[in-house]
Design a protein around this motif. Structure first.
Motif, PDB file in Angstrom:
ATOM      1  N   ASP A   1     -43.041 -52.606   7.660  1.00 15.48           N
ATOM      2  CA  ASP A   1     -44.163 -53.121   6.870  1.00 15.48           C
ATOM      3  C   ASP A   1     -43.613 -54.005   5.770  1.00 15.48           C
ATOM      4  N   ASN A   2     -44.126 -55.215   5.677  1.00 14.66           N
ATOM      5  CA  ASN A   2     -43.585 -56.178   4.718  1.00 14.66           C
ATOM      6  C   ASN A   2     -43.696 -55.753   3.259  1.00 14.66           C
TER       7      ASN A   2
ATOM      8  N   THR B   1     -45.768 -52.393  -8.982  1.00 15.49           N
ATOM      9  CA  THR B   1     -47.068 -52.926  -8.553  1.00 15.49           C
ATOM     10  C   THR B   1     -47.221 -54.387  -8.940  1.00 15.49           C
ATOM     11  N   ASP B   2     -46.643 -54.708 -10.091  1.00 14.59           N
ATOM     12  CA  ASP B   2     -46.754 -56.050 -10.640  1.00 14.59           C
ATOM     13  C   ASP B   2     -46.327 -57.128  -9.653  1.00 14.59           C
ATOM     14  N   GLY B   3     -47.211 -58.086  -9.451  1.00 13.27           N
ATOM     15  CA  GLY B   3     -46.877 -59.218  -8.602  1.00 13.27           C
ATOM     16  C   GLY B   3     -47.170 -59.004  -7.125  1.00 13.27           C
ATOM     17  N   THR B   4     -47.661 -57.829  -6.771  1.00  8.83           N
ATOM     18  CA  THR B   4     -47.911 -57.563  -5.352  1.00  8.83           C
ATOM     19  C   THR B   4     -49.325 -57.952  -4.940  1.00  8.83           C
ATOM     20  N   GLY B   5     -50.232 -58.019  -5.897  1.00 13.62           N
ATOM     21  CA  GLY B   5     -51.611 -58.309  -5.562  1.00 13.62           C
ATOM     22  C   GLY B   5     -52.336 -57.089  -5.019  1.00 13.62           C
TER      23      GLY B   5
ATOM     24  N   LEU C   1     -40.702 -53.951  -1.487  1.00 13.96           N
ATOM     25  CA  LEU C   1     -40.423 -52.933  -2.501  1.00 13.96           C
ATOM     26  C   LEU C   1     -38.956 -52.541  -2.461  1.00 13.96           C
ATOM     27  N   LEU C   2     -38.444 -52.324  -1.255  1.00 14.24           N
ATOM     28  CA  LEU C   2     -37.039 -51.946  -1.108  1.00 14.24           C
ATOM     29  C   LEU C   2     -36.132 -53.031  -1.670  1.00 14.24           C
ATOM     30  N   ALA C   3     -36.490 -54.285  -1.396  1.00 14.84           N
ATOM     31  CA  ALA C   3     -35.671 -55.387  -1.896  1.00 14.84           C
ATOM     32  C   ALA C   3     -35.582 -55.330  -3.421  1.00 14.84           C
TER      33      ALA C   3
END
Lengths: 115, 115
Positions: free
Chosen positions: B24-25, B46-50, B30-32
DNA sequence: AACTTAAGCAACCTTTCGGTTGCATTTATT
DNA sequence: AATAAATGCAACCGAAAGGTTGCTTAAGTT
């Protein structure tokens, strides 16, 4: 629009699709059977799974879409073979990720010792 | 009932869970972010994920369950860190699979040359 | 004490997934 | 020619996945 897509930096999208395809035991078992290097017809791959032919057929399509298997038609049957391509992409992705992690750890270590 | 579970032969079940978590992208991203070696609170991730905080929280649980991240409570926040364990299992699985494939190819080659 | 921030929990919704059944089609076999 | 075998296609189904909203609780701030 152009895209870079070499083996050193696998596209995240590709990676997610490949990992998702690997994220199911039925499919992992199919792949294990296909690793004998030979092609197998769907009925053959269905045998022993306890599932219907159509279910297996769907799984094979998922694997094919992820670049983990190839298919070829031979007479009335379609035969599937293992495709190392998908595997290599998955490995490459994990290798890059590991390398990034190692580098981060090293930077952290240096930063601490800098005191 | 006992189970062997060393790094050389990863349990298929584990593997499927880990690969599914990687499939799942949003979770790959998140892992990155977590590969910087530091711990991050949920709001921060959460920030920046939309997406909403709860969505991210769920994803983090999936990753934790797969052994890809660890969590620790710190005051009112729960912070997540990268866990190399899951990655290593995934790599080990792919390595074993590759090795089996290579061996099969070699047997096939020998068989053909035997003519 | 009052307010704000970070999270957890639970219900709910929509889409995808894993699987099945039924039927049509194509390619062997006898 | 008639039958059997291997598939493909499509509709359908229940469960799980990915997300949201609303409300409560715990921990910092002012």
């Amino acid at each position: 629009m152009s895209q870079v897509n070499n083996v050193y930096s696998p596209m995240p999208d590709d990676a997610a699709i490949i990992f998702a395809a690997l994220g199911d035991n039925t499919r992992l078992n199919l792949l294990a059977r296909l690793r004998d290097g030979q092609s197998h017809a769907i009925v053959e791959l269905t045998d022993g799974t306890g599932l219907t032919r159509q279910a297996i057929s769907k799984h094979l399509h998922v694997l094919e879409n992820a670049g983990l298997v190839l298919s070829e038609k031979s007479g009335r049957e379609s035969r599937y073979l293992f495709d190392a391509g998908g595997f290599q992409k998955a490995q490459a992705y994990l290798d890059v990720a590991s390398a990034q992690w190692d580098a981060a750890l090293l930077r952290l270590k240096d930063f601490i010792e800098e005191t």
